[in-house]
Design an enzyme around this catalytic site. Structure first.
Site, PDB file in Angstrom:
ATOM      1  N   TYR A 230     -33.677  24.433  20.361  1.00  0.00           N
ATOM      2  CA  TYR A 230     -33.195  23.052  20.482  1.00  0.00           C
ATOM      3  C   TYR A 230     -31.717  22.966  20.884  1.00  0.00           C
ATOM      4  CZ  TYR A 230     -31.319  18.545  19.464  1.00  0.00           C
ATOM      5  OH  TYR A 230     -30.654  17.370  19.601  1.00  0.00           O
ATOM      6  N   LYS A 239     -21.908  23.144  22.627  1.00  0.00           N
ATOM      7  CA  LYS A 239     -20.994  23.219  21.480  1.00  0.00           C
ATOM      8  C   LYS A 239     -20.496  24.648  21.235  1.00  0.00           C
ATOM      9  CE  LYS A 239     -22.059  18.860  20.494  1.00  0.00           C
ATOM     10  NZ  LYS A 239     -21.233  17.723  20.903  1.00  0.00           N
ATOM     11  N   SER A 281     -20.607  13.259  16.419  1.00  0.00           N
ATOM     12  CA  SER A 281     -21.864  13.146  17.166  1.00  0.00           C
ATOM     13  C   SER A 281     -22.636  11.909  16.736  1.00  0.00           C
ATOM     14  CB  SER A 281     -22.730  14.391  16.946  1.00  0.00           C
ATOM     15  OG  SER A 281     -22.110  15.533  17.483  1.00  0.00           O
ATOM     16  N   THR A 286     -21.016   8.434  24.005  1.00  0.00           N
ATOM     17  CA  THR A 286     -21.653   8.183  25.300  1.00  0.00           C
ATOM     18  C   THR A 286     -21.578   6.699  25.661  1.00  0.00           C
ATOM     19  OG1 THR A 286     -23.138  10.072  25.008  1.00  0.00           O
ATOM     20  CG2 THR A 286     -23.786   8.426  26.625  1.00  0.00           C
ATOM     21  N   ASN A 399     -32.998  11.935  16.458  1.00  0.00           N
ATOM     22  CA  ASN A 399     -32.096  12.758  17.269  1.00  0.00           C
ATOM     23  C   ASN A 399     -32.733  13.140  18.606  1.00  0.00           C
ATOM     24  OD1 ASN A 399     -29.563  14.117  17.616  1.00  0.00           O
ATOM     25  ND2 ASN A 399     -30.583  16.066  17.226  1.00  0.00           N
ATOM     26  N   SER A 400     -33.714  12.359  19.057  1.00  0.00           N
ATOM     27  CA  SER A 400     -34.316  12.630  20.365  1.00  0.00           C
ATOM     28  C   SER A 400     -33.253  12.457  21.454  1.00  0.00           C
ATOM     29  CB  SER A 400     -35.515  11.718  20.609  1.00  0.00           C
ATOM     30  OG  SER A 400     -35.162  10.352  20.495  1.00  0.00           O
ATOM     31  N   GLU A 528     -17.847  -5.000  24.275  1.00  0.00           N
ATOM     32  CA  GLU A 528     -16.708  -5.768  23.754  1.00  0.00           C
ATOM     33  C   GLU A 528     -15.568  -4.847  23.310  1.00  0.00           C
ATOM     34  OE1 GLU A 528     -16.994  -8.637  24.509  1.00  0.00           O
ATOM     35  OE2 GLU A 528     -19.096  -9.206  24.374  1.00  0.00           O
TER      36      GLU A 528
END
Length: 618
Positions: A230, A239, A281, A286, A399-400, A528
């Site tokens: 994964y 990471k 995280s 993002t 966490n997909s 915003e």
């Protein structure tokens, strides 16, 4: 001259054309892992077809027919997140890796292992671990190929999924090998830990959760990962390399490797500034990296959404590159409302992991209910089971992920691949703070900013194996990613001020997540947040829009544009409640003493006591 063991078939590429350094590394690992074949990646479209066909044939992935070259993968439920509890740094001196935690207290700033003992353990684990499988040799560049800020790695893996994702996430292939020549590289070894033949796998996802270990050897610039297929456990450029090993290289070479987004912000007059921001995280990096400003005339463009490598140039400007080439974003919560650019970016050439799928070849996850019409469709959840709206279980894993090429994103900055990087004028830190912490404040100076970053905390998310909602300290948003002693890392940041030619960026702390007494968010967030960025812009221009508080400079009344946002309680949103902060200081003192001990730099303690004194006098 190194050579491959007899019987190993090179199915793609030429072993003989590799440099002697690389041949030696590969031959040693092939001898240990005993794969049936070696595939030397060239990064071509034809190779991509080989990989996707392999994944589909093995039942590890299926094509999303409704989309353009997109695939969905479901993992074993035991392999769904970064395993921080099994991630270690291996150094001779224990405290080169981790701080001197208080005796009897569990250290939470990294884990150490003796390198000699770990080498013995890994040798046993990797002995024959790739029997029946193909070893893929992945040459990859972190950063634009040939950039003075870029670094090259070689990952050896037996996972076609990892190979496919590394092609998306890094600049991978023949050009990297040409650029490498006979130079040095970061060595990365990975195995799913399931040699063939093995027992039938109901998930079609080979892994070895009981023996999973992710190890780093900073002195050798080497990463070795076993047992997990994964994300951050297996995409070793991410990471493991870009933060843990790179932070050590950055310490040794005098730069910074950080868990930060980079964005370009253009004001209505057409002037541009670049900002970096560090959030833990799954805390909105993002979303912010691809922000669509809601205030007229402002434009934002993305340089990177997760990692920044930053180095001062000859003129003293801090310049940053995004070492990655793609996005490995969290799916749940990503929608046309929260992050339209991310959603549009993953409509082609994307690998989805642990999302739900529809029988017409589409995807589904929590957050797109208003955008994906499920009427008359059959939905299969991330476990491969039938799912219907209103079910007690989630359709997609929390966490997909989507693994999408950055070039798909419509708002990539024109300089996102500049080998020289972009100049950073402000650095933001922040996390999920439901109480007490204002929407935005500016540090008094660089040293105070380092203190603010060292004291960061946030509600835990599902990006690692922690339970959600617990508030955890997360210094610099790097708690899981320090490649060396966190106290020494703080000192490295403090040392940036010693060179008087350095034009140090201003440091800010933001909190989009403060809640009211009923649990609702006080600030609307998402697009915003551009209103807060506009205030930061004013501060960078030297405008008188801030007032001093014990914790730093906060916006003066009415200096953040909230037109059209309705009845916001800005007074509460900007409040700095003394009682709350005094409690926080008690907690922070205990944290520093328990977790960092003698390794906490004196200037950080100085800032701590100065803050407490300011509150005492307030």
């Amino acid at each position: 001259m190194a050579s491959l063991p007899q019987g190993v078939n090179v199915t793609h590429g030429s072993f003989d054309k590799l440099s002697e350094k690389l041949k030696s590394f590969v031959a040693e690992k092939v001898k240990l892992c005993q794969p049936d074949a070696l595939h030397i990646c060239d990064g071509s479209d034809a190779e991509e077809k080989i990989l996707t066909d392999t994944l589909v044939k093995a039942g590890m992935a299926h094509k999303l027919e409704k989309m353009d070259n997109c695939f969905a993968v479901r993992t074993n439920p035991a392999d769904v997140a970064r395993v921080e509890s099994k991630t270690v740094i291996c150094t001779k001196d224990k405290h080169e890796s981790i701080p001197h935690a208080k005796e009897g207290v569990q250290g939470r700033l990294g884990q150490w292992a003796d390198p000699d003992e770990m080498e013995k353990k890994l040798t046993k684990l990797f002995d024959g671990c790739m029997k029946g499988r193909t070893m893929y040799l992945i040459p990859f560049s972190m950063g634009p190929v040939g950039s003075p800020l870029a670094k090259i790695g070689i990952e050896l893996t037996d996972s076609p999924y990892v190979t496919m994702c590394m092609k998306i996430m890094t600049r991978m292939g023949a050009k990297v090998l040409e650029t490498l020549g006979d130079g040095d590289f970061v060595k990365c070894s990975h195995s799913v830990g399931k040699p063939l033949p093995c027992e039938p796998d109901p998930y079609n996802w080979p892994c070895n959760p009981e023996n999973t270990i992710i190890t780093h050897f900073p002195a050798k610039r080497e990463i070795v990962s076993f047992g997990s297929g994964y994300g951050g456990n297996s995409l070793l450029g991410k990471k493991c390399f870009a933060l843990r090993i790179a932070s050590v290289i950055a310490r040794d070479e005098g730069w910074l490797a950080e868990h930060m987004l980079i964005l370009g912000l253009t004001n209505p007059e057409g002037k541009k500034k670049y900002i970096a921001a560090a959030f833990p995280s799954a805390c909105g990096k993002t979303n912010m990296a691809m922000i669509t400003p809601t205030i007229p005339g402002w434009k934002a463009e993305c340089v990177g959404d997760d990692i920044a490598w930053m180095k001062f140039d000859k003129e003293g400007n801090l310049r940053a590159i995004n070492p990655e080439y793609g996005f490995f974003g969290v799916c749940p919560g990503t929608s046309m409302v929260t992050n339209p650019e991310a959603l549009l970016a993953c409509q082609k050439d994307t690998v989805f992991t642990n999302v739900a799928t529809t029988d017409d070849g589409g995807y589904f996850w929590e957050g797109v209910e208003d955008e994906v019409d499920l009427t008359g469709k059959k939905v299969t959840d991330w476990l491969g089971k039938p799912w219907t709206p209103g079910s007690e279980t989630k359709a997609a894993h929390p966490n997909s992920r989507f693994c999408a090429p950055a070039k798909n994103c419509r708002v990539m900055d024109p300089l996102w691949e500049s080998p020289d990087g972009v100049p950073i004028e402000a650095i933001l830190f922040g996390g999920r703070r439901p109480h007490g912490v204002p929407l935005i404040f500016e540090s008094f100076n660089w040293q105070h900013g380092v203190f603010v970053a060292s004291s960061m905390c946030s509600e835990a998310t599902f990006a690692a194996e922690h339970k959600g909602n617990a508030v955890m300290r997360d210094p610099f948003a790097m708690r899981p990613f320090f490649g060396y002693n966190a106290g020494q890392y703080f000192q490295h940041w403090l040392d940036m001020e010693k060179d008087k030619t350095h034009k140090l960026p201003k440091i800010y702390h933001v909190n989009w997540f403060r809640r009211d007494e009923n649990g609702g968010f006080l600030w609307p967030g998402f697009g915003e947040n551009s209103r807060v960025l506009a205030w930061i812009w004013d501060r960078l221009e030297g405008k008188d829009v801030a007032e001093k508080t014990p914790i730093g400079y906060i916006p003066k009344k009415d200096t953040i544009n909230i037109d059209g946002l309705g009845n916001l309680d800005m007074e509460e949103l900007m409040s700095v409640p003394k009682e709350y902060w005094m409690e926080q200081l008690d907690d922070l003192k205990k944290y520093y003493e328990d977790q960092l001990g003698e390794d906490l730099p004196k200037p950080v303690w100085d800032e701590f006591y100065s803050l407490r004194e300011r509150f005492d006098k307030s």
